[in-house]
Motif scaffolding. Structure first.
Motif, PDB file in Angstrom:
ATOM      1  N   UNK A  32      35.266  23.017 -21.753  1.00 13.39           N
ATOM      2  CA  UNK A  32      34.919  22.987 -23.217  1.00 13.39           C
ATOM      3  C   UNK A  32      33.818  24.393 -22.688  1.00 13.39           C
ATOM      4  N   UNK A  33      32.980  24.437 -21.981  1.00 11.68           N
ATOM      5  CA  UNK A  33      32.146  25.448 -21.801  1.00 11.68           C
ATOM      6  C   UNK A  33      32.750  26.964 -21.648  1.00 11.68           C
ATOM      7  N   UNK A  34      34.016  26.772 -20.747  1.00  8.54           N
ATOM      8  CA  UNK A  34      34.642  28.051 -20.620  1.00  8.54           C
ATOM      9  C   UNK A  34      35.285  28.526 -21.807  1.00  8.54           C
ATOM     10  N   UNK A  35      35.698  27.578 -22.928  1.00  6.17           N
ATOM     11  CA  UNK A  35      36.435  28.052 -23.933  1.00  6.17           C
ATOM     12  C   UNK A  35      35.330  28.640 -24.819  1.00  6.17           C
ATOM     13  N   UNK A  36      34.170  27.994 -24.865  1.00  6.47           N
ATOM     14  CA  UNK A  36      33.094  28.502 -25.736  1.00  6.47           C
ATOM     15  C   UNK A  36      32.610  29.841 -25.150  1.00  6.47           C
ATOM     16  N   UNK A  37      32.243  30.012 -24.067  1.00  8.28           N
ATOM     17  CA  UNK A  37      32.023  31.304 -23.621  1.00  8.28           C
ATOM     18  C   UNK A  37      33.051  32.427 -24.014  1.00  8.28           C
ATOM     19  N   UNK A  38      34.270  31.969 -23.875  1.00  2.00           N
ATOM     20  CA  UNK A  38      35.394  33.173 -24.278  1.00  2.00           C
ATOM     21  C   UNK A  38      35.153  33.349 -25.703  1.00  2.00           C
TER      22      UNK A  38
END
Length: 122
Positions: free
Chosen positions: A10-16
């Motif tokens: 989820x964090x990776x998607x938010x960062x992207x």
């Protein structure tokens, strides 16, 4: 997939998503600026506009200090974790926006930490 892995994903998607927004939104304003200043990107006029009043100066100074500190951290963290492609983030900070390059590095860092996680558990 564990709870920790889901949170990391989820964090990776938010960062992207933040990196994408950080590329689009500042450049919308940059394009508006260039439309009001014919002849391309006038850096001197841009700096003058960024310091035209106390609110603009506050935001400009805040960005300069935060971006400087984050750049130092990117260099150290990229070396520590051996993050591939870290230099693209610095290039994005300069050529696109800090709002793009910063979250992009956080994405790469999160991805690298996931790669290292099985090694750390052994």
């Amino acid at each position: 997939m564990t709870s920790t892995q889901r949170q990391s994903s989820l964090r990776r998607w938010i960062y992207l998503l933040l990196a994408l927004a950080g590329a689009i939104l500042p450049w919308q304003a940059n394009l508006e600026f260039m439309q009001t200043h014919p002849g391309g990107f006038d850096l001197l006029a841009f700096i003058q506009d960024a310091t035209i009043n106390p609110a603009a100066r506050s935001l400009s100074r805040d960005l300069l200090i935060a971006a400087s500190a984050f750049t130092i951290w990117i260099l150290a963290e990229a070396k520590r974790l051996q993050v591939r492609g870290w230099w693209i983030c610095l290039l994005a900070c300069v050529s696109i926006s800090f709002a793009c390059g910063g979250p992009l590095f956080l994405y790469l860092r999160e991805r690298r930490q996931n790669e290292l996680e099985p090694e750390l558990q052994q």
